[in-house]
Write an enzyme that holds these catalytic residues in place. Structure first.
Site, short mmCIF file in Angstrom:
data_model
loop_
_atom_site.label_atom_id
_atom_site.label_comp_id
_atom_site.label_asym_id
_atom_site.label_seq_id
_atom_site.Cartn_x
_atom_site.Cartn_y
_atom_site.Cartn_z
N SER A 299 -30.78 -10.06 -73.90
CA SER A 299 -30.14 -11.18 -73.22
C SER A 299 -28.98 -10.72 -72.34
O SER A 299 -29.18 -10.07 -71.33
CB SER A 299 -29.68 -12.20 -74.27
OG SER A 299 -29.27 -13.40 -73.67
N ASP A 310 -29.53 -1.97 -60.78
CA ASP A 310 -30.02 -2.35 -59.46
C ASP A 310 -29.04 -1.97 -58.36
O ASP A 310 -29.45 -1.64 -57.24
CB ASP A 310 -30.30 -3.85 -59.41
CG ASP A 310 -31.64 -4.22 -60.05
OD1 ASP A 310 -32.31 -3.30 -60.57
OD2 ASP A 310 -32.01 -5.41 -60.03
N LYS A 324 -35.46 -10.29 -73.47
CA LYS A 324 -35.19 -11.74 -73.52
C LYS A 324 -34.56 -12.13 -72.19
O LYS A 324 -33.36 -11.98 -71.98
CB LYS A 324 -34.27 -12.10 -74.68
CG LYS A 324 -33.98 -13.60 -74.76
CD LYS A 324 -32.99 -13.91 -75.87
CE LYS A 324 -32.66 -15.40 -75.87
NZ LYS A 324 -31.93 -15.83 -74.64
#
Length: 446
Positions: A299, A310, A324
């Protein structure tokens, strides 16, 4: 041009005619669907009354209704559920960082309770519970057939009381029992330490205290090293971090990013989506970062790891995260109860959803399992030990270095030996520190 306009108008008119022709059947279908819903609600009412009047024992009407609501929500996905007034109050306490229990984050899979991750320095972690363990029995009673909330209730109890859970673990031939003493769980959201010139920030959960703790701990460790110029990098350890508040994941990511998107959320209605962007300011002042993750990172942990990965702000090391990638919204209901409903998926800055897939590390590094003490064997040691040129009688001295330079070499050698010793304790962390040393050895790139 006239032909083009006529063709366009013709298309529009054809569309209008087609719409007019099917409007009747569509309205009829919608009406039939509504009638079907009301019929199903009538069926629910019939069953409810028959249970109240004909079940072998008296039942509380409120309990029946709560069970029906919970069943409706839990049928959607593993994370949607009904929260009774007690459960809703307990959840608010957890986000503040202190609660009673075993110290594990769990989900449900194939009817059994699966450990997402044990929380550091809690009874469950100290008892050896690991991410990925399945809990099949609590105090000898099977959890199969129970809802997630019912199973969690079975595991709760007075502080100081004993609970025995039966665990199935991959790689173990048979299920085994683990005895745990319940305790008050006081979460320390961030712990820190230095390893040589590396600052290690261990984030255990994302609650209201996480970002303030992170800022404070980072500043303390940098000051202890004598300033940022003496820091070779940071390790952000998110292993076995089950997640928590989305707002805190965004703030932690923002702490190391100067600009760009951190995460986006998309629900059923595209208009309800949100994008969260970083603001100017990097706590690490551009120093390299390694993020550690494993199968217990879920999460909010995955939001941070995905955002820093990224943006190429950090190298992600370890094993694939839990996966998740959904957002739950807690909605208050009457009577101090609430419901936790999955309302969106979240996406990393590159637009990837990690739901069920997890974050893949840039460098996969498994944590070796320690062999049981009974299986460990002492390695044969040489009676002479490791020898070098300097041990030989009459060996020449090194005349190219000053005493200060020799002492520096010996100090660097001691640091390397300390990292080597860390590999025995925590191989993944030692690997992360080695990466930072290598990046610093290369020097800044233009």
């Amino acid at each position: 041009m006239k032909k083009f306009v006529m063709a366009a108008l013709g298309g529009t008119l054809a569309g209008a005619i087609a719409t007019t022709q099917v409007a009747g059947p569509l309205l009829a279908q919608e009406s039939a669907s509504s009638a079907s819903v009301y019929e199903q609600l009538d069926l629910f009412g019939d069953i409810f009354e028959r249970i109240r009047n004909q079940y072998v024992e008296d039942v509380e009407a409120s309990e029946l209704i709560e069970a029906a609501i919970d069943g409706m929500l839990t049928s959607l996905d593993p994370h949607s559920s009904y929260l009774s007034p007690d459960d809703a109050a307990q959840m608010q306490v957890q986000t503040r960082g202190e609660f009673g229990g075993l110290g594990i984050e769990v989900t449900q899979e194939e009817g059994f309770i699966k450990v997402v991750s044990p929380i550091d320095s809690t009874p469950a972690a100290e008892a050896g519970i690991e991410a990925g363990d399945f809990i099949t029995h609590v105090d000898g009673e099977s959890v199969l057939g129970l809802t997630l909330d019912e199973a969690v209730d079975r595991m709760r109890g007075p502080v100081g009381s004993e609970i025995i859970i039966t665990v199935v673990r991959e790689g173990e031939g048979e299920p085994f029992d683990v005895s745990i003493i319940r305790d008050t769980i006081e979460l320390q959201a961030v712990r820190s330490r230095t390893e040589g010139e590396t600052v290690v920030l261990r984030v255990t959960t994302f609650n209201d205290k996480t970002t303030p703790n992170l800022v404070t701990k980072l500043a303390e460790e940098v000051e202890a090293l004598g300033g940022m110029e003496n820091v070779n990098g940071f390790v952000l350890d998110l292993r076995n971090n089950p997640g928590g508040l989305l707002t805190q994941a965004i703030r932690v990511s923002d702490a190391f990013l100067n600009e760009g998107e951190i995460v986006s959320t998309r629900g059923r209605n595209p208009a309800d989506g949100d994008r969260f962007n970083a603001s100017q300011g990097d706590l690490a002042e551009g120093k390299p970062i390694v993020v550690l993750i494993n199968g217990g990172s879920a999460s909010a942990s995955e939001i941070v790891a995905g955002a820093l990965q990224d943006h190429r702000r950090a190298i992600v090391v370890g094993t694939k995260s839990f996966g998740k990638g959904s957002v739950q919204t807690v909605m208050p209901l009457r009577g101090a109860s609430a419901m936790r409903l999955t309302t969106a998926r979240y996406y990393t800055p590159s637009g990837r959803s990690i739901q069920s897939l997890g974050v893949s590390p840039d460098i996969i590094v498994e944590q070796p399992r320690r062999a049981p003490a009974s299986e460990e064997e002492d390695e044969p040691r040489s009676a002479v030990g490791q020898r070098s040129e300097s041990d030989l009688r009459g060996s020449l001295s090194n005349d190219s270095l000053s005493e200060d330079e020799i002492r520096q070499i010996e100090a660097d050698r001691d640091k390397a030996a300390a990292t080597a010793a860390l590999r025995e304790e925590d191989y993944q962390l030692a690997y992360a520190i080695d990466i930072l040393k290598g990046l610093n050895a290369l020097g800044p790139t233009e």
